[in-house]
Design a protein around this motif. Structure first.
Motif, PDB file in Angstrom:
ATOM      1  N   UNK A  61       0.800  -1.224   0.000  1.00 31.44           N
ATOM      2  CA  UNK A  61       0.000   0.000   0.000  1.00 31.44           C
ATOM      3  C   UNK A  61       0.832   1.273   0.000  1.00 31.44           C
ATOM      4  N   UNK A  62       2.137   1.155   0.183  1.00 29.81           N
ATOM      5  CA  UNK A  62       2.968   2.353   0.213  1.00 29.81           C
ATOM      6  C   UNK A  62       3.225   2.851  -1.207  1.00 29.81           C
ATOM      7  N   UNK A  63       2.742   4.059  -1.487  1.00 28.64           N
ATOM      8  CA  UNK A  63       2.816   4.617  -2.834  1.00 28.64           C
ATOM      9  C   UNK A  63       4.259   4.854  -3.274  1.00 28.64           C
ATOM     10  N   UNK A  64       5.097   5.344  -2.389  1.00 25.97           N
ATOM     11  CA  UNK A  64       6.496   5.605  -2.735  1.00 25.97           C
ATOM     12  C   UNK A  64       7.213   4.298  -3.074  1.00 25.97           C
ATOM     13  N   UNK A  65       6.997   3.271  -2.271  1.00 22.80           N
ATOM     14  CA  UNK A  65       7.611   1.968  -2.546  1.00 22.80           C
ATOM     15  C   UNK A  65       7.146   1.433  -3.896  1.00 22.80           C
ATOM     16  N   UNK A  66       5.866   1.595  -4.187  1.00 21.34           N
ATOM     17  CA  UNK A  66       5.336   1.101  -5.455  1.00 21.34           C
ATOM     18  C   UNK A  66       5.879   1.892  -6.639  1.00 21.34           C
ATOM     19  N   UNK A  67       6.004   3.205  -6.502  1.00 15.65           N
ATOM     20  CA  UNK A  67       6.616   3.998  -7.578  1.00 15.65           C
ATOM     21  C   UNK A  67       8.056   3.544  -7.809  1.00 15.65           C
ATOM     22  N   UNK A  68       8.779   3.301  -6.725  1.00 19.79           N
ATOM     23  CA  UNK A  68      10.173   2.872  -6.841  1.00 19.79           C
ATOM     24  C   UNK A  68      10.283   1.548  -7.598  1.00 19.79           C
ATOM     25  N   UNK A  69       9.418   0.596  -7.276  1.00 15.50           N
ATOM     26  CA  UNK A  69       9.468  -0.694  -7.966  1.00 15.50           C
ATOM     27  C   UNK A  69       9.018  -0.595  -9.423  1.00 15.50           C
ATOM     28  N   UNK A  70       8.066   0.275  -9.708  1.00 14.13           N
ATOM     29  CA  UNK A  70       7.661   0.490 -11.102  1.00 14.13           C
ATOM     30  C   UNK A  70       8.850   1.036 -11.896  1.00 14.13           C
ATOM     31  N   UNK A  71       9.546   2.015 -11.334  1.00 13.08           N
ATOM     32  CA  UNK A  71      10.731   2.563 -12.009  1.00 13.08           C
ATOM     33  C   UNK A  71      11.762   1.483 -12.281  1.00 13.08           C
ATOM     34  N   UNK A  72      12.043   0.686 -11.261  1.00 16.60           N
ATOM     35  CA  UNK A  72      13.054  -0.360 -11.408  1.00 16.60           C
ATOM     36  C   UNK A  72      12.649  -1.380 -12.460  1.00 16.60           C
ATOM     37  N   UNK A  73      11.380  -1.781 -12.454  1.00 15.85           N
ATOM     38  CA  UNK A  73      10.910  -2.777 -13.427  1.00 15.85           C
ATOM     39  C   UNK A  73      11.003  -2.239 -14.850  1.00 15.85           C
ATOM     40  N   UNK A  74      10.576  -1.005 -15.051  1.00 17.73           N
ATOM     41  CA  UNK A  74      10.617  -0.410 -16.396  1.00 17.73           C
ATOM     42  C   UNK A  74      12.057  -0.195 -16.854  1.00 17.73           C
ATOM     43  N   UNK A  75      12.905   0.271 -15.972  1.00 18.68           N
ATOM     44  CA  UNK A  75      14.318   0.484 -16.317  1.00 18.68           C
ATOM     45  C   UNK A  75      14.985  -0.837 -16.672  1.00 18.68           C
ATOM     46  N   UNK A  76      14.685  -1.880 -15.892  1.00 19.07           N
ATOM     47  CA  UNK A  76      15.291  -3.186 -16.153  1.00 19.07           C
ATOM     48  C   UNK A  76      14.825  -3.761 -17.495  1.00 19.07           C
ATOM     49  N   UNK A  77      13.531  -3.628 -17.789  1.00 17.86           N
ATOM     50  CA  UNK A  77      12.995  -4.188 -19.031  1.00 17.86           C
ATOM     51  C   UNK A  77      13.471  -3.416 -20.260  1.00 17.86           C
ATOM     52  N   UNK A  78      13.390  -2.097 -20.206  1.00 13.55           N
ATOM     53  CA  UNK A  78      13.619  -1.300 -21.417  1.00 13.55           C
ATOM     54  C   UNK A  78      14.965  -0.592 -21.460  1.00 13.55           C
ATOM     55  N   UNK A  79      15.676  -0.591 -20.346  1.00 14.77           N
ATOM     56  CA  UNK A  79      16.986   0.050 -20.270  1.00 14.77           C
ATOM     57  C   UNK A  79      16.948   1.500 -20.758  1.00 14.77           C
ATOM     58  N   UNK A  80      15.882   2.215 -20.392  1.00 20.02           N
ATOM     59  CA  UNK A  80      15.772   3.616 -20.768  1.00 20.02           C
ATOM     60  C   UNK A  80      16.831   4.428 -20.042  1.00 20.02           C
ATOM     61  N   UNK A  81      17.137   5.598 -20.567  1.00 21.36           N
ATOM     62  CA  UNK A  81      18.112   6.492 -19.966  1.00 21.36           C
ATOM     63  C   UNK A  81      17.667   6.925 -18.570  1.00 21.36           C
TER      64      UNK A  81
END
Length: 158
Positions: A32-52
Motif C-alpha cells: 500500500x505504500x505509494x512511494x515503494x510502489x513507484x520505486x518498484x515500477x521505475x526499477x521494473x521499467x528500467x530493467x525491461x527497457x533500459x531507458x536512460x
C-alpha cells in the motif's frame, strides 16, 4: 512474490509490455505504500527497457518535486507549465516529444536525453504528479509506449 523479473528484449515493444504488466501487478499486489510502489515500477521499467531515465515527480504546492527514479541525477523541482513535465501537469495529458531540443522551454536535466514521454498521474480527476521517461535516442517513444505506460499508471494508482 519473488522480486525477480522475467526480462525478454528479443520481441516487439508491445510484447515486452504485455510480459511486464502482470509482473508489475504482482510486484505491487498487497503493498500500500505509494512511494515503494513507484520505486518498484521505475526499477521494473528500467530493467525491461533500459531507458536512460524513468521516474516520478509529485505535486507539492505549486511545483513538481522529484520522487522515485532510476537513472542519472535529475532536476529536483519543476514549476507548473515549465518543460515537458510541467506542461503535462498543466495540460493533464500525455506528451510525447520525439526531439527534446525542439520542445519550447525544455528543461535539460541531462544533456544526453534526446526524446521523452511524460504521463500525468490522475487520481479522483486531479493530477497528483507525472511519470517521466527519457531516452538517449531521438524518436524513441510512440503511441505503443503511451498505451502501455497508461496501463502501468492505472495499476499503480488502484
Amino acid at each position: 512474490m519473488a522480486e525477480d523479473l522475467i526480462i525478454n528484449r528479443n520481441t516487439t515493444k508491445a510484447a515486452q509490455y504485455e510480459s511486464l504488466l502482470p509482473q508489475i501487478e504482482g510486484l505491487l499486489d498487497g503493498e500500500t505504500d505509494f512511494v515503494a510502489n513507484m520505486a518498484n515500477v521505475c526499477a521494473a521499467l528500467k530493467e525491461q527497457f533500459n531507458w536512460f531515465w524513468v521516474g516520478f515527480y509529485l505535486i507539492k504546492g505549486e511545483e513538481l518535486v522529484l520522487g522515485p527514479f532510476q537513472g542519472p541525477v535529475a532536476c529536483t523541482r519543476i514549476r507548473k507549465g515549465k518543460g515537458v513535465c510541467g506542461s503535462s501537469w498543466e495540460e493533464a495529458k500525455t506528451l510525447i516529444v520525439p526531439d527534446v531540443d525542439q520542445f519550447p522551454g525544455h528543461i535539460a536535466c541531462a544533456s544526453a536525453s534526446k526524446s521523452e514521454i511524460v504521463l500525468p498521474l490522475i487520481k479522483d480527476n486531479e493530477v497528483i504528479g507525472v511519470m517521466d521517461v527519457d531516452s538517449e535516442f531521438l524518436g524513441h517513444f510512440n503511441d505503443t509506449d503511451q498505451t502501455y505506460l497508461e496501463q502501468v499508471i492505472s495499476i499503480l494508482l488502484k
